[in-house]
Design a protein around this motif. Structure first.
Motif, PDB file in Angstrom:
ATOM      1  N   TYR A 211       0.867  -1.171   0.000  1.00 58.46           N
ATOM      2  CA  TYR A 211       0.000   0.000   0.000  1.00 58.46           C
ATOM      3  C   TYR A 211       0.904   1.221   0.000  1.00 58.46           C
ATOM      4  O   TYR A 211       2.132   1.096   0.220  1.00 58.46           O
ATOM      5  CB  TYR A 211      -0.924  -0.012   1.226  1.00 58.46           C
ATOM      6  CG  TYR A 211      -0.199  -0.070   2.541  1.00 58.46           C
ATOM      7  CD1 TYR A 211       0.149   1.089   3.233  1.00 58.46           C
ATOM      8  CD2 TYR A 211       0.158  -1.294   3.105  1.00 58.46           C
ATOM      9  CE1 TYR A 211       0.827   1.034   4.447  1.00 58.46           C
ATOM     10  CE2 TYR A 211       0.844  -1.358   4.316  1.00 58.46           C
ATOM     11  CZ  TYR A 211       1.170  -0.191   4.973  1.00 58.46           C
ATOM     12  OH  TYR A 211       1.843  -0.242   6.165  1.00 58.46           O
TER      13      TYR A 211
ATOM     14  N   ASN B 243      -0.144  -3.857  12.283  1.00 61.91           N
ATOM     15  CA  ASN B 243      -1.203  -2.955  12.735  1.00 61.91           C
ATOM     16  C   ASN B 243      -0.760  -1.542  12.392  1.00 61.91           C
ATOM     17  O   ASN B 243       0.288  -1.092  12.868  1.00 61.91           O
ATOM     18  CB  ASN B 243      -1.418  -3.065  14.236  1.00 61.91           C
ATOM     19  CG  ASN B 243      -1.926  -4.427  14.657  1.00 61.91           C
ATOM     20  OD1 ASN B 243      -2.775  -5.006  14.001  1.00 61.91           O
ATOM     21  ND2 ASN B 243      -1.389  -4.953  15.752  1.00 61.91           N
TER      22      ASN B 243
ATOM     23  N   TYR C 129      -3.592   4.506   9.249  1.00 60.68           N
ATOM     24  CA  TYR C 129      -3.329   5.035   7.913  1.00 60.68           C
ATOM     25  C   TYR C 129      -4.046   6.370   7.715  1.00 60.68           C
ATOM     26  O   TYR C 129      -5.260   6.472   7.906  1.00 60.68           O
ATOM     27  CB  TYR C 129      -3.780   4.038   6.839  1.00 60.68           C
ATOM     28  CG  TYR C 129      -3.220   4.367   5.486  1.00 60.68           C
ATOM     29  CD1 TYR C 129      -1.911   4.034   5.158  1.00 60.68           C
ATOM     30  CD2 TYR C 129      -3.983   5.050   4.540  1.00 60.68           C
ATOM     31  CE1 TYR C 129      -1.372   4.356   3.932  1.00 60.68           C
ATOM     32  CE2 TYR C 129      -3.454   5.381   3.305  1.00 60.68           C
ATOM     33  CZ  TYR C 129      -2.153   5.032   3.014  1.00 60.68           C
ATOM     34  OH  TYR C 129      -1.619   5.364   1.803  1.00 60.68           O
TER      35      TYR C 129
ATOM     36  N   VAL D  63      -5.901  -0.164  10.588  1.00 62.05           N
ATOM     37  CA  VAL D  63      -5.867  -1.249   9.601  1.00 62.05           C
ATOM     38  C   VAL D  63      -4.949  -2.349  10.136  1.00 62.05           C
ATOM     39  O   VAL D  63      -3.843  -2.062  10.601  1.00 62.05           O
ATOM     40  CB  VAL D  63      -5.322  -0.780   8.236  1.00 62.05           C
ATOM     41  CG1 VAL D  63      -5.419  -1.914   7.208  1.00 62.05           C
ATOM     42  CG2 VAL D  63      -6.046   0.460   7.738  1.00 62.05           C
ATOM     43  N   THR D  64      -5.422  -3.576  10.100  1.00 64.82           N
ATOM     44  CA  THR D  64      -4.579  -4.728  10.405  1.00 64.82           C
ATOM     45  C   THR D  64      -4.469  -5.582   9.150  1.00 64.82           C
ATOM     46  O   THR D  64      -5.492  -5.958   8.564  1.00 64.82           O
ATOM     47  CB  THR D  64      -5.152  -5.572  11.552  1.00 64.82           C
ATOM     48  OG1 THR D  64      -5.194  -4.782  12.738  1.00 64.82           O
ATOM     49  CG2 THR D  64      -4.291  -6.805  11.802  1.00 64.82           C
TER      50      THR D  64
ATOM     51  N   PHE E 252     -10.808  -8.492   2.165  1.00 68.19           N
ATOM     52  CA  PHE E 252     -10.969  -7.382   3.103  1.00 68.19           C
ATOM     53  C   PHE E 252     -12.231  -7.591   3.928  1.00 68.19           C
ATOM     54  O   PHE E 252     -13.239  -8.118   3.453  1.00 68.19           O
ATOM     55  CB  PHE E 252     -10.959  -6.019   2.408  1.00 68.19           C
ATOM     56  CG  PHE E 252     -12.240  -5.599   1.739  1.00 68.19           C
ATOM     57  CD1 PHE E 252     -13.296  -5.062   2.465  1.00 68.19           C
ATOM     58  CD2 PHE E 252     -12.393  -5.698   0.360  1.00 68.19           C
ATOM     59  CE1 PHE E 252     -14.470  -4.657   1.854  1.00 68.19           C
ATOM     60  CE2 PHE E 252     -13.557  -5.294  -0.269  1.00 68.19           C
ATOM     61  CZ  PHE E 252     -14.605  -4.773   0.476  1.00 68.19           C
TER      62      PHE E 252
ATOM     63  N   SER F 143     -14.514  -5.070   6.393  1.00 70.41           N
ATOM     64  CA  SER F 143     -14.652  -3.656   6.755  1.00 70.41           C
ATOM     65  C   SER F 143     -15.902  -3.448   7.599  1.00 70.41           C
ATOM     66  O   SER F 143     -16.880  -4.187   7.483  1.00 70.41           O
ATOM     67  CB  SER F 143     -14.709  -2.778   5.501  1.00 70.41           C
ATOM     68  OG  SER F 143     -15.800  -3.149   4.678  1.00 70.41           O
TER      69      SER F 143
ATOM     70  N   VAL G   3      -7.193  -8.207   5.032  1.00 68.29           N
ATOM     71  CA  VAL G   3      -7.089  -6.761   5.205  1.00 68.29           C
ATOM     72  C   VAL G   3      -8.271  -6.360   6.081  1.00 68.29           C
ATOM     73  O   VAL G   3      -9.419  -6.365   5.641  1.00 68.29           O
ATOM     74  CB  VAL G   3      -7.124  -6.029   3.851  1.00 68.29           C
ATOM     75  CG1 VAL G   3      -7.043  -4.524   4.061  1.00 68.29           C
ATOM     76  CG2 VAL G   3      -5.980  -6.507   2.955  1.00 68.29           C
ATOM     77  N   CYS G   4      -7.984  -6.043   7.332  1.00 67.89           N
ATOM     78  CA  CYS G   4      -9.031  -5.826   8.334  1.00 67.89           C
ATOM     79  C   CYS G   4      -9.160  -4.335   8.627  1.00 67.89           C
ATOM     80  O   CYS G   4      -8.214  -3.701   9.113  1.00 67.89           O
ATOM     81  CB  CYS G   4      -8.705  -6.599   9.609  1.00 67.89           C
ATOM     82  SG  CYS G   4      -8.590  -8.395   9.332  1.00 67.89           S
ATOM     83  N   LEU G   5     -10.344  -3.790   8.339  1.00 66.27           N
ATOM     84  CA  LEU G   5     -10.621  -2.355   8.447  1.00 66.27           C
ATOM     85  C   LEU G   5     -11.797  -2.162   9.406  1.00 66.27           C
ATOM     86  O   LEU G   5     -12.949  -2.019   8.986  1.00 66.27           O
ATOM     87  CB  LEU G   5     -10.972  -1.795   7.070  1.00 66.27           C
ATOM     88  CG  LEU G   5      -9.902  -1.996   5.977  1.00 66.27           C
ATOM     89  CD1 LEU G   5     -10.544  -2.125   4.605  1.00 66.27           C
ATOM     90  CD2 LEU G   5      -8.915  -0.848   5.993  1.00 66.27           C
TER      91      LEU G   5
ATOM     92  N   VAL H 207      -8.943   4.960   0.847  1.00 65.51           N
ATOM     93  CA  VAL H 207      -9.280   3.631   1.359  1.00 65.51           C
ATOM     94  C   VAL H 207      -9.399   2.640   0.207  1.00 65.51           C
ATOM     95  O   VAL H 207      -8.846   1.531   0.250  1.00 65.51           O
ATOM     96  CB  VAL H 207     -10.591   3.687   2.170  1.00 65.51           C
ATOM     97  CG1 VAL H 207     -11.077   2.283   2.511  1.00 65.51           C
ATOM     98  CG2 VAL H 207     -10.412   4.511   3.439  1.00 65.51           C
TER      99      VAL H 207
ATOM    100  N   PHE I 157      -6.645  -0.350  -0.031  1.00 66.97           N
ATOM    101  CA  PHE I 157      -7.043  -1.513   0.755  1.00 66.97           C
ATOM    102  C   PHE I 157      -8.230  -2.300   0.195  1.00 66.97           C
ATOM    103  O   PHE I 157      -8.495  -3.405   0.674  1.00 66.97           O
ATOM    104  CB  PHE I 157      -7.355  -1.072   2.187  1.00 66.97           C
ATOM    105  CG  PHE I 157      -6.218  -0.368   2.853  1.00 66.97           C
ATOM    106  CD1 PHE I 157      -5.034  -1.029   3.123  1.00 66.97           C
ATOM    107  CD2 PHE I 157      -6.314   0.984   3.186  1.00 66.97           C
ATOM    108  CE1 PHE I 157      -3.970  -0.382   3.730  1.00 66.97           C
ATOM    109  CE2 PHE I 157      -5.258   1.637   3.799  1.00 66.97           C
ATOM    110  CZ  PHE I 157      -4.078   0.962   4.067  1.00 66.97           C
TER     111      PHE I 157
END
Length: 341
Positions: free
Chosen positions: A11, A23, A26, A41-42, A54, A56, A87-89, A131, A135
């Motif tokens: 990214y 972790n 952003y 974001v993780t 992802f 979210s 991708v954890c949001l 975003v 991501f």
């Protein structure tokens, strides 16, 4: 599946190699004072190759249930045998989350009508663009968690474009009882991500401003089922919810709205099976001298209901979807089994 490592996730400003977890906070915008607005974001990049998914939540800042789903997947699940990248949001709309409100406080914009965004446009579209580009677009699959707006609640269900085969595969794998089919409004994360090649579904669950543990656990089971379908957790198996209905056109669902103002008494809970002609709710004035009874126009399932009992004429009170005979009988059988001692 081979034992060769997967690819790095990159990214703007960072890189996560296979076997690594990061972790990060952003930057997506700035405050009036010029301080950065950052989203958490993780990124969990598994040692084995696989899809990038992802998860979210909180595109609407007061929708909290999904936050806990995303956090538990990111930080409490064992990812030692992860095939792919997560991708954890957990909080997309940080300004709304801080203000405990649905929309971005900046001109009251809806972040979930601003995707895929525009780096030269409004504040909301600039946030959405950062975003999306960093991501969302790099992912192969998307799960976007929501709740009902304040004053209403939803049973857990999926919203997805079932005419899009890759999206339908994700929706079916999530293993919810109800899928409401449709593309979704323009600018929503699920529609724009799917259009860009990342099949994405929305999961609706519960109400705003709270954690609801039973719904969180149900959603976590759905996530695990999706991971099994796409080989992210190879030892797991795809779930079947027991019965399912896919709701398509407007003739298969309706919002029942108040014709008078007053105080509402609901006679059924969200998730209830109601039959044509059943009393769903009653609206009365402060003296209870006048009442307006709202009846079910068809046999169906209450996917959403009112929590705040005060209504003006035209306010939505419940979301009713039709059930075919086979699905109704399966639901009746399930409810009868639940009632046995």
């Amino acid at each position: 599946m081979t034992d060769t490592p997967g690819d790095a996730f990159t990214y703007d400003g960072g890189r996560v190699d296979p076997g690594e977890t990061q972790n990060i906070r952003y930057g997506v915008s700035e405050t009036y004072l010029g301080d950065p607005i950052k989203i958490p974001v993780t990124i969990v990049n598994g040692e084995h190759p696989g899809p990038t998914i992802f998860l979210s939540a909180a595109a609407h800042g007061d929708e909290l249930n999904g936050i806990e789903v995303v956090r538990e997947v990111a930080h409490e699940w064992d990812h030692s045998d992860l095939h792919g990248t997560l991708v954890c949001l957990p909080v997309l709309n940080v300004p709304g989350f801080i203000a405990q409100q649905r929309y971005l406080p900046i001109y009251d914009r809806d972040l979930n009508r601003s995707f895929p965004g525009d780096e030269t446009s409004t504040s909301a579209k600039r946030i959405a663009a950062r975003v999306f580009r960093n991501f969302i677009a790099p992912c192969d699959i998307g799960l976007d968690f929501h709740t009902s707006t304040r004053g209403r609640t939803n049973m857990l269900h999926v919203r997805a474009d079932m005419e899009d085969e890759p999206v339908a595969r994700v929706a079916n794998a999530f293993a919810s009882n109800v899928i409401i089919a449709g593309e979704g409004p323009e600018g929503t994360l699920r529609q724009e991500a799917s259009n860009a090649g990342t099949p994405t579904i929305t999961i609706e669950m519960g109400e705003a401003h709270r954690f609801q543990r039973d719904l969180i656990d149900e959603a976590l089971s759905g996530v695990l089922s999706v991971f099994a379908e796409f080989g992210v957790r190879p030892a797991e198996s795809v779930q079947w919810p027991g019965w399912r209905t896919v709701i398509g056109g407007w003739d298969e669902k309706t919002w029942l709205r108040a014709d008078v103002g007053g105080l509402v008494e609901m006679h059924h809970d969200v998730g209830s099976l109601v039959y044509e002609g059943d009393r769903i709710c009653t609206i009365t004035n402060p003296f209870k001298t006048d009442s307006d009874v709202v009846e079910a126009p068809f046999t169906g399932l209450l996917v959403g209901t009112l929590e705040n009992p005060l209504v003006y004429p035209g306010n939505p009170m419940c979301h009713l979807v039709k059930l075919d005979v086979r699905t109704r009988r399966a639901l009746e059988h399930e409810q009868a089994a639940d009632d046995r001692p």
